[in-house]
Design an enzyme around this catalytic site. Structure first.
Site, PDB file in Angstrom:
ATOM      1  N   ARG A  79       6.396  42.966  34.967  1.00 21.37           N
ATOM      2  CA  ARG A  79       7.663  42.822  35.947  1.00 21.37           C
ATOM      3  C   ARG A  79       8.337  41.670  35.604  1.00 21.37           C
ATOM      4  O   ARG A  79       9.620  41.487  35.573  1.00 21.37           O
ATOM      5  CB  ARG A  79       7.313  43.246  37.175  1.00 21.37           C
ATOM      6  CG  ARG A  79       8.641  43.452  38.077  1.00 21.37           C
ATOM      7  CD  ARG A  79       8.298  43.990  39.497  1.00 21.37           C
ATOM      8  NE  ARG A  79       9.518  44.201  40.243  1.00 21.37           N
ATOM      9  CZ  ARG A  79      10.027  43.394  41.240  1.00 21.37           C
ATOM     10  NH1 ARG A  79       9.509  42.354  41.620  1.00 21.37           N
ATOM     11  NH2 ARG A  79      11.094  43.718  42.003  1.00 21.37           N
ATOM     12  N   ILE A 105      16.860  45.004  40.959  1.00 23.10           N
ATOM     13  CA  ILE A 105      15.529  45.502  40.395  1.00 23.10           C
ATOM     14  C   ILE A 105      14.951  46.192  41.825  1.00 23.10           C
ATOM     15  O   ILE A 105      14.784  45.165  42.747  1.00 23.10           O
ATOM     16  CB  ILE A 105      14.740  44.642  39.605  1.00 23.10           C
ATOM     17  CG1 ILE A 105      13.414  45.200  39.208  1.00 23.10           C
ATOM     18  CG2 ILE A 105      14.288  43.236  40.379  1.00 23.10           C
ATOM     19  CD1 ILE A 105      12.591  44.275  38.261  1.00 23.10           C
ATOM     20  N   SER A 106      14.327  47.208  41.747  1.00 24.32           N
ATOM     21  CA  SER A 106      13.808  47.918  42.896  1.00 24.32           C
ATOM     22  C   SER A 106      12.436  47.048  43.345  1.00 24.32           C
ATOM     23  O   SER A 106      11.961  46.604  42.506  1.00 24.32           O
ATOM     24  CB  SER A 106      13.558  49.166  42.770  1.00 24.32           C
ATOM     25  OG  SER A 106      14.617  49.905  42.461  1.00 24.32           O
ATOM     26  N   LYS A 107      12.016  47.175  44.505  1.00 24.40           N
ATOM     27  CA  LYS A 107      10.727  46.598  45.077  1.00 24.40           C
ATOM     28  C   LYS A 107       9.600  47.309  44.234  1.00 24.40           C
ATOM     29  O   LYS A 107       9.747  48.647  44.210  1.00 24.40           O
ATOM     30  CB  LYS A 107      10.570  46.697  46.389  1.00 24.40           C
ATOM     31  CG  LYS A 107      11.303  45.959  47.426  1.00 24.40           C
ATOM     32  CD  LYS A 107      11.216  46.661  48.900  1.00 24.40           C
ATOM     33  CE  LYS A 107       9.942  46.470  49.389  1.00 24.40           C
ATOM     34  NZ  LYS A 107      10.115  46.346  50.802  1.00 24.40           N
ATOM     35  N   PRO A 108       8.627  46.650  43.803  1.00 29.18           N
ATOM     36  CA  PRO A 108       7.448  47.646  43.200  1.00 29.18           C
ATOM     37  C   PRO A 108       7.004  48.742  44.039  1.00 29.18           C
ATOM     38  O   PRO A 108       6.749  49.615  43.560  1.00 29.18           O
ATOM     39  CB  PRO A 108       6.465  46.398  42.981  1.00 29.18           C
ATOM     40  CG  PRO A 108       7.126  45.156  43.032  1.00 29.18           C
ATOM     41  CD  PRO A 108       8.386  45.321  43.852  1.00 29.18           C
TER      42      PRO A 108
END
Ligand code: SAH
Length: 259
Positions: A79, A105-108
């Protein structure tokens, strides 16, 4: 407009001057006393990104992520390669981060949750998948590890290009990046075993349901009757569609047209 200078790919961890001795961790990790909610932060030159990613994935597993293909993909995709150099130290925290143009960027945790839901579709293994909202390309890289073929659409040209730059070195032959309005889907690749949206509108566009294969699954944020944005799963069956509303989420808006 003048083209910006080529971005230096950040190393990992960032901002540690060469020759800096590895800092001694303040406290050793003991299995019986995990550091409560400590962010998965690189703590020195001796710790490479694989170890930090493994710590992130352990937390995701603690939150219920269990599909082997998803766990493997979250372990594999770096990431930190998808965020700006100033944010590299936060790359493995379970947080969304800015990627420019007001997008994130979305949360993992959210990526893993949505990809896991997709992997539970009836069509197995996952064939073609459509992603709406490429952003920086992180989730697309994760999807490319669980599906045979991935089409990912982005409506903001500079982000489409950023994703292309981020992904170039990774050489992901089964991932196709498209610049366009994902509200209309991508009929050329249909029918899809899975469709996943990283941006939320009021309704789920009819084109997405149309382009879903029978047995396929759509996972997307959408506004529910209660007026909140929730994760929604739509399963397409031979007898029609089955819609399931899950937990509340917070995604950037789905917009039409190009930018
Ligand atoms: N999956 C991405 C998340 C990016 S945020 C990642 O891993 O980084 C969501 C993205 O959806 C934004 O880049 C936004 O521009 C894009 N988006 C919003 N509406 C869209 C549309 N109609 N078509 C394609 N992309 C869209």
């Amino acid at each position: 407009m003048k083209a910006p200078p080529p971005r230096q790919r950040p190393g990992f961890p960032a901002r540690l001057p060469a020759g800096t001795p590895a800092p001694v961790p303040a406290r050793q990790h003991k299995p019986d006393a995990p550091p409560a909610h400590a962010p998965a932060r690189p703590s020195g030159v001796g710790m490479d990104s694989a170890a930090v990613r493994a710590a992130m994935v352990r937390k995701l597993q603690g939150q219920g992520i269990s599909h082997p293909a998803v766990v493997a993909a979250m372990l594999a995709v770096e990431r930190h390669r998808f965020v700006d150099s100033a944010l590299v130290n936060q790359a493995y925290e379970d947080t969304s981060l800015p990627i420019g143009q007001g997008q994130t960027i979305s949360k993992p945790g959210v990526v893993a949750r949505m990809v896991e839901l997709l992997c539970q579709a009836r069509v197995q293994p996952l064939g073609r998948v459509l992603e709406i909202g490429t952003g920086c390309g992180y989730q697309a890289a994760v999807l490319a590890r669980v599906a045979k073929e991935v089409y990912s659409i982005e409506r903001i040209r500079s982000l489409h290009e950023k994703a292309r730059d981020n992904l170039r070195a990774l050489r992901v032959p089964n991932l196709h990046l498209l610049f366009g309005d994902g509200m209309v889907g991508f009929p050329q690749g249909a029918p899809y075993a899975g469709i996943i949206a990283a941006a939320g509108g009021n309704d789920l566009p009819a084109a997405w349901i149309d382009q879903l294969a029978v047995g396929g699954r759509l996972v997307a944020p959408a506004v529910t009757a209660a007026g909140r944005q929730n994760l929604v799963v739509v399963d397409k069956t031979a007898n029609g569609v089955v819609r399931t509303e899950l937990e509340a989420v917070h995604f950037v808006p789905l917009k039409s047209g190009l930018a």
